[in-house]
Structure formats: C-alpha cells, structure tokens
Enzyme design. Sequence first.
Site, short mmCIF file in Angstrom:
data_model
loop_
_atom_site.label_atom_id
_atom_site.label_comp_id
_atom_site.label_asym_id
_atom_site.label_seq_id
_atom_site.Cartn_x
_atom_site.Cartn_y
_atom_site.Cartn_z
N GLU A 7 9.70 8.80 -17.40
CA GLU A 7 8.34 9.31 -17.53
C GLU A 7 7.79 9.06 -18.93
O GLU A 7 6.63 8.65 -19.09
CB GLU A 7 8.32 10.81 -17.21
N HIS A 45 0.83 -1.22 0.00
CA HIS A 45 0.00 0.00 0.00
C HIS A 45 0.86 1.26 0.00
O HIS A 45 0.42 2.31 0.48
CB HIS A 45 -0.96 0.02 1.20
N LYS A 73 16.76 21.62 -11.01
CA LYS A 73 15.97 20.42 -11.29
C LYS A 73 16.75 19.34 -12.03
O LYS A 73 17.54 19.61 -12.93
CB LYS A 73 14.73 20.77 -12.10
N SER A 94 15.03 21.71 -15.86
CA SER A 94 13.95 22.67 -16.09
C SER A 94 14.46 23.86 -16.90
O SER A 94 15.63 24.25 -16.79
CB SER A 94 13.39 23.15 -14.75
#
Length: 492
Positions: A292, A158, A285, A279
């Site tokens: 992704e 979970h 970043k 970024s």
Amino acid sequence: MAKDQIRNGRLEGERSALIEQYLSSMEADKQIAESDIRVDIAHILMLRKQNLIDGASAKKLLTALQGYLENGLPENAFDMTREDIHAGIEAQLIADAGSDAGGRMHLGRSRNDEVATCLRMRTRELLIDTLTALFELRQSLISRAEEHTTTIMPGFTHLQHAQPTTLAHYLLAYESLFARDTSRLFDAYTRVNISPLGSAAFAGTGFPIDRSLTAEYLGFANPMENSMDAVANRDFIAETLSDLAILMTNISRMCEELILWSTSFVKFVNLNDAYCSTSSIMPQKKNPDTLEIMRAKSAAVIGELTAALTLIKSLPMSYNRDLQDLNPHLWNAFHQTNMSLPLLAEIISTAEFNVPVMKKQAVVGNTTATELADFLVREYNIPFRTAHNIVGRAVKLGSLDLDVVDSAAKELANISLKEKGLTEETIKKVLHPVTILRQKQSFGSPNPKMMKKAVKVADIRLVQDQVTGDILQDQLRDADEKMKTAIQELDL
C-alpha cells in the site's frame, strides 16, 4: 560569518539568514558533492595539459581535492553563505590551497556548466542503481514464472473473470513491462551521458580548453554540441523523471493486484508476514501495508514529474536560477523508486501462491465460453459472430450444456448442433482449462509449452541487459582510472 567570494566584486551588503536559507541549495547539493570534486579534478588536469595553469597551483589544488575525495568535504564547504556546493568547494580550496592557487580553478568555466555536468554524473549513477534493482525484480518474476508454467488461473478484463490463463503468463506480462522500463532507462542514459563542461556561462570561453579531454576523464561519451543548450537544458531530467514515473506506475499496478489477491475473498496469494502489518484493535488482521505504501509512492514520483515539467515549461534560454529547485524533485523520485524496487522483488520471491484456489477460480463465470465458440467455428465452419452469439445466448440461459447450446443455435442460426455431431462429452472436453491452454497456438499465449520457452527468452533478455549495465559501470570505472593515471603522471 564567512563571505561569499563570488559576491566580493560586484555586490555589497550583508544578507540576512532568511535570504541565505532561501537561496541555498546546499541540502540538495549533497547529492552532487562528490561529482563536483571529480569535475574540479578533470577541469584542473585539462587546464594543466593546456598550459592554462602552472604546475605548482595544479599540484596544490589536486592534492586538496584528492583529500576531499578520500576523507570527505569539510563541513565548511556546505556553509549556506556560499549558496551552493560549487562555491563552497571553491571557498574551501582557497582556504586550503591559498587564494592564488584556489582562485585559478574556475578559469574557463561557470557554475552553469559545472552544475549541469555534476547533475548528469549523479543521474548516471542513480540510473545504474535503478537498473540494477530492476534486474533483481525481473529475475524474481522470471524465477517464479518458471515454477508456474502449468499453474492455471483466471485472467481478467474489466476485473471480471475472462479466460483461463497461467500464473507464468501473468508474471511474465509484468516482466515484459519492466523489461521496457529497462529499455527506456538505457535510452535515457545515452542522452544523460554527454558533457556540458567547458560551455561556461552559455557562450563558451576564449581560453583554449579541451572539452573532449574533460568528457573523457569524466566518462562521458562526448561533449555537448551547443554551449547554450548545454547549460540551459534539463530535458534529461524530465526524461528520467518520466521514465521513473512510468516505472512506478507499473509497480503500482502490480501492488494493486497483489493487494487484491491477498484479500480473504480472493485468496490467490499469501504474502510474507515481514511485509505486512496488523491492526491496533483487530487482532485477526494481516494488512499488506508495504504494498500500500509502495502504491502511494508512485503518486509521489508522478508528482515530481509534474512539478519538474511545470518548472521548466516557461524558462527562456539560457540558464535561470529556477533550475536549482528542479534537482530535489529528481533526487526524491530516485529515492522512492530505488527503495521500492528491491522490496517488490522480495515480496514476489517470498509470496505463496494459492494454486488450488486459482485453479478453481479459472472456470468461474464461464471463462471457458470463448473456446466453445472457437470450437464451433473450427469444427462446423460456423461464422465466428454466429458462434459467439450462440454461446452468449446459452450463457444468458444459464448453462453451456448440450441441450441449451443446441437450443440457442436453433433460435439464432436455425441449425442443430446435435445433428452436426456435437455431444455433451465433446463440450466437457472443449471446456476443460487444460485443453483450452493446450489449444493456444498464437505467439505470446499461455500455452504451457510456449510459457517454458518464454521463460528462457525472458532470462536471456535479462542477462543481455545485465551485461549492458555492467558495461556502463565499467566505462565509468575506466574513466576514473584514466583520471587517476593523469594525476600520477603530473608527479604531484
């Protein structure tokens, strides 16, 4: 403008450019152009052996087809006025070998069995490419697991800290997933590797063709039994797409975890910069963009499966032109999958796992509580549910110290664990992650000694699968050599 030789007898009238473009499958057919040439060669060799075509015509056709294999098809073969590559190659042969010889090639077959054969041949090749890439991914997981059989980390259920495990246990869990993906693809290959050629439109032919011979030349295990099924079925595509969708779903799951692990609030892994982006505005970043995009590709492959099943579900026997639109879904699914696999293998091979953070997190959230309950069962013969409740109450009270555990035992079971001999030192020893992992005895658990054996077992299984993959490739090469020998024996 070129005319479609197939339409000359039955149909009249010129098609508009829009109609030609709408009906054409030429773009997708680039995937099967080489397969189609090999199908033509096998078919002509068989016709000659069965005395269904004269030697001079066979020589002209085979000479031209061999030239296409060596030098590539002329661009005219992809003219959209031909609808598909099969008609395009036939038109090119008529132009290069003459109408008499070129017009004989299609004897005893239809575009229906021809395209079904080409699709199976190309699918075989792409399946082997996928399997080869899967082998590399599995090897990367096994190699990293071998480095981390004693690296302690938390396991999760979970998405909550659950019990201590090892990084090897985690990595080999995914290797097991991908090993089953391998098995599924091998199974699919056996159902792909049967030949529709010679089934003609769907009812076979009155000419004495030899379907077993063409199957042998093209590397198929056998000809398909039912000629209607041979041209009408595309369940081999649905099965392949299903396997690819499952594989990409498994890949997506791993992408999701590695993305989460790379965040600043987890810090389990540092991904190689090559697979990350930054970024345009935030200079600090480091974004896991490759993972992704890979996670998104799984949605595309699942979509191709959905589209394929929807396309097939209402088609009557036997062949329907709808099936033409099925093929791009298969090619795109292979494309997305076969790009993703090597990238994920590289990401895993180059990843830096943060061992100290993993070790620290392994005891967060009372992950060791289960082992304390198990200890109470083993040591004091307390029913497991009772022990479970005692430890659960201690966690609720905020501590697994001796006094709290003993208080919980008195409240829930009316027993004193202190009087039974439980000490603070014993609890600390029981709750140590190294002790817990060593206690694991069941097959498949993260005990470091068992993990070392599991790495060896996974490696042996991978080698066996690689050998099977090599055999499949050898079978296709052997078939190609048989066909070349048959051409030479014709003394062209």
